[in-house]
Design a protein around this motif. Sequence first.
Motif, PDB file in Angstrom:
ATOM      1  N   GLN A  68       0.833  -1.207   0.000  1.00 24.96           N
ATOM      2  CA  GLN A  68       0.000   0.000   0.000  1.00 24.96           C
ATOM      3  C   GLN A  68       0.864   1.251   0.000  1.00 24.96           C
ATOM      4  O   GLN A  68       0.577   2.222  -0.710  1.00 24.96           O
ATOM      5  N   ALA A  69       1.931   1.248   0.801  1.00 25.77           N
ATOM      6  CA  ALA A  69       2.840   2.405   0.856  1.00 25.77           C
ATOM      7  C   ALA A  69       3.504   2.629  -0.504  1.00 25.77           C
ATOM      8  O   ALA A  69       3.686   3.774  -0.927  1.00 25.77           O
ATOM      9  N   LYS A  70       3.818   1.554  -1.216  1.00 23.22           N
ATOM     10  CA  LYS A  70       4.398   1.696  -2.557  1.00 23.22           C
ATOM     11  C   LYS A  70       3.414   2.365  -3.511  1.00 23.22           C
ATOM     12  O   LYS A  70       3.804   3.187  -4.344  1.00 23.22           O
ATOM     13  N   LYS A  71       2.135   2.041  -3.383  1.00 24.98           N
ATOM     14  CA  LYS A  71       1.124   2.690  -4.227  1.00 24.98           C
ATOM     15  C   LYS A  71       1.089   4.190  -3.948  1.00 24.98           C
ATOM     16  O   LYS A  71       1.023   5.002  -4.879  1.00 24.98           O
ATOM     17  N   VAL A  72       1.151   4.560  -2.677  1.00 21.32           N
ATOM     18  CA  VAL A  72       1.175   5.985  -2.310  1.00 21.32           C
ATOM     19  C   VAL A  72       2.429   6.637  -2.875  1.00 21.32           C
ATOM     20  O   VAL A  72       2.368   7.734  -3.450  1.00 21.32           O
ATOM     21  N   GLN A  73       3.573   5.971  -2.744  1.00 21.95           N
ATOM     22  CA  GLN A  73       4.827   6.532  -3.259  1.00 21.95           C
ATOM     23  C   GLN A  73       4.777   6.709  -4.779  1.00 21.95           C
ATOM     24  O   GLN A  73       5.267   7.711  -5.301  1.00 21.95           O
ATOM     25  N   ARG A  74       4.184   5.751  -5.493  1.00 18.50           N
ATOM     26  CA  ARG A  74       4.070   5.896  -6.953  1.00 18.50           C
ATOM     27  C   ARG A  74       3.220   7.121  -7.306  1.00 18.50           C
ATOM     28  O   ARG A  74       3.539   7.869  -8.226  1.00 18.50           O
ATOM     29  N   ASP A  75       2.137   7.317  -6.560  1.00 18.95           N
ATOM     30  CA  ASP A  75       1.258   8.462  -6.810  1.00 18.95           C
ATOM     31  C   ASP A  75       1.973   9.785  -6.542  1.00 18.95           C
ATOM     32  O   ASP A  75       1.898  10.707  -7.362  1.00 18.95           O
ATOM     33  N   LYS A 124       5.111  10.275  -6.536  1.00 17.49           N
ATOM     34  CA  LYS A 124       6.209  10.416  -7.500  1.00 17.49           C
ATOM     35  C   LYS A 124       5.661  10.960  -8.819  1.00 17.49           C
ATOM     36  O   LYS A 124       6.254  11.849  -9.433  1.00 17.49           O
ATOM     37  N   ALA A 125       4.524  10.461  -9.238  1.00 20.87           N
ATOM     38  CA  ALA A 125       3.929  10.887 -10.503  1.00 20.87           C
ATOM     39  C   ALA A 125       3.363  12.301 -10.431  1.00 20.87           C
ATOM     40  O   ALA A 125       3.368  13.013 -11.433  1.00 20.87           O
ATOM     41  N   ASN A 126       2.903  12.716  -9.254  1.00 23.49           N
ATOM     42  CA  ASN A 126       2.139  13.959  -9.171  1.00 23.49           C
ATOM     43  C   ASN A 126       2.676  15.041  -8.241  1.00 23.49           C
ATOM     44  O   ASN A 126       2.282  16.197  -8.379  1.00 23.49           O
ATOM     45  N   TRP A 127       3.520  14.691  -7.280  1.00 24.84           N
ATOM     46  CA  TRP A 127       3.859  15.661  -6.236  1.00 24.84           C
ATOM     47  C   TRP A 127       5.349  15.805  -5.943  1.00 24.84           C
ATOM     48  O   TRP A 127       5.742  16.218  -4.866  1.00 24.84           O
ATOM     49  N   GLY A 128       6.196  15.482  -6.878  1.00 27.01           N
ATOM     50  CA  GLY A 128       7.616  15.790  -6.741  1.00 27.01           C
ATOM     51  C   GLY A 128       8.429  14.857  -5.865  1.00 27.01           C
ATOM     52  O   GLY A 128       9.554  15.181  -5.504  1.00 27.01           O
ATOM     53  N   GLY A 183       8.218   1.150  -0.225  1.00 27.45           N
ATOM     54  CA  GLY A 183       7.189   0.769   0.739  1.00 27.45           C
ATOM     55  C   GLY A 183       7.412   1.293   2.141  1.00 27.45           C
ATOM     56  O   GLY A 183       6.748   0.876   3.082  1.00 27.45           O
ATOM     57  N   LEU A 184       8.345   2.225   2.279  1.00 22.80           N
ATOM     58  CA  LEU A 184       8.652   2.827   3.576  1.00 22.80           C
ATOM     59  C   LEU A 184       8.377   4.325   3.492  1.00 22.80           C
ATOM     60  O   LEU A 184       9.100   5.053   2.814  1.00 22.80           O
ATOM     61  N   LEU A 185       7.327   4.772   4.154  1.00 21.98           N
ATOM     62  CA  LEU A 185       6.983   6.194   4.100  1.00 21.98           C
ATOM     63  C   LEU A 185       7.856   6.957   5.095  1.00 21.98           C
ATOM     64  O   LEU A 185       7.525   7.108   6.258  1.00 21.98           O
ATOM     65  N   GLY A 186       8.990   7.410   4.586  1.00 19.13           N
ATOM     66  CA  GLY A 186       9.935   8.182   5.388  1.00 19.13           C
ATOM     67  C   GLY A 186       9.753   9.669   5.153  1.00 19.13           C
ATOM     68  O   GLY A 186       8.746  10.122   4.587  1.00 19.13           O
ATOM     69  N   THR A 187      10.731  10.426   5.547  1.00 18.27           N
ATOM     70  CA  THR A 187      10.666  11.881   5.473  1.00 18.27           C
ATOM     71  C   THR A 187      10.374  12.385   4.062  1.00 18.27           C
ATOM     72  O   THR A 187       9.504  13.244   3.872  1.00 18.27           O
ATOM     73  N   GLU A 188      11.066  11.864   3.065  1.00 17.02           N
ATOM     74  CA  GLU A 188      10.857  12.335   1.693  1.00 17.02           C
ATOM     75  C   GLU A 188       9.465  11.974   1.190  1.00 17.02           C
ATOM     76  O   GLU A 188       8.828  12.752   0.479  1.00 17.02           O
ATOM     77  N   SER A 189       8.975  10.791   1.544  1.00 19.18           N
ATOM     78  CA  SER A 189       7.616  10.403   1.157  1.00 19.18           C
ATOM     79  C   SER A 189       6.599  11.357   1.778  1.00 19.18           C
ATOM     80  O   SER A 189       5.660  11.812   1.111  1.00 19.18           O
ATOM     81  N   TRP A 190       6.794  11.653   3.056  1.00 15.34           N
ATOM     82  CA  TRP A 190       5.838  12.534   3.729  1.00 15.34           C
ATOM     83  C   TRP A 190       5.895  13.961   3.199  1.00 15.34           C
ATOM     84  O   TRP A 190       4.892  14.664   3.185  1.00 15.34           O
ATOM     85  N   LYS A 191       7.048  14.395   2.708  1.00 17.21           N
ATOM     86  CA  LYS A 191       7.097  15.705   2.043  1.00 17.21           C
ATOM     87  C   LYS A 191       6.190  15.674   0.813  1.00 17.21           C
ATOM     88  O   LYS A 191       5.452  16.620   0.548  1.00 17.21           O
ATOM     89  N   GLY A 192       6.257  14.565   0.068  1.00 13.67           N
ATOM     90  CA  GLY A 192       5.409  14.412  -1.104  1.00 13.67           C
ATOM     91  C   GLY A 192       3.930  14.352  -0.740  1.00 13.67           C
ATOM     92  O   GLY A 192       3.077  14.826  -1.500  1.00 13.67           O
ATOM     93  N   ILE A 193       3.601  13.804   0.394  1.00 18.67           N
ATOM     94  CA  ILE A 193       2.213  13.748   0.860  1.00 18.67           C
ATOM     95  C   ILE A 193       1.774  15.126   1.366  1.00 18.67           C
ATOM     96  O   ILE A 193       0.629  15.536   1.160  1.00 18.67           O
TER      97      ILE A 193
END
Length: 146
Positions: free
Chosen positions: A57-64, A66-70, A77-87
């Motif tokens: 599930q986290a990989k799906k969020v990361q793909r989204d 990556k495609a839309n929010w930089g 599959g690990l929502l770390g600091t960079e992932s949360w910046k994208g969120i």
Amino acid sequence: MRALTRTLVSVTTAVGIAAGTLGVAGTAAAAPAAQPAVSAAAVAPRAVNNLGLTSAQAKKVQRDIKANWGYKGAIDGLLGTESWKGIQRPLKKYNGYKGKIDGIVGKETVKALQRLLKARYGYTGAIDGIVGSGTKAAFKRLADQI
């Protein structure tokens, strides 16, 4: 005579202890212990907060993001600091997040996420910034629908 012998033994013992202690202190001061060459980044824990999502599930969020929010990080599959910046970027644009894009999953990030989850993913709890079972369940629905 006994008193003089006891006094001499006591003084000799005290001098010996003091000399031994000073000798050790001098040695320690002369040669500091070697420190291993390790950077702070090498031992710093990685901040990962999947809020109950599985790795898939986290990989799906990361793909989204990556495609839309930089997001430029790995799809791991690990929502770390960079992932949360994208969120945080869409949360800032659409869901009332007013904080810095810093990747920290704090109370304001969670409140903005809860607003999104309430509007679109069946979250029925309070907008309180506390990640409970309702927040996690709705976040899972978001990930599954991406």
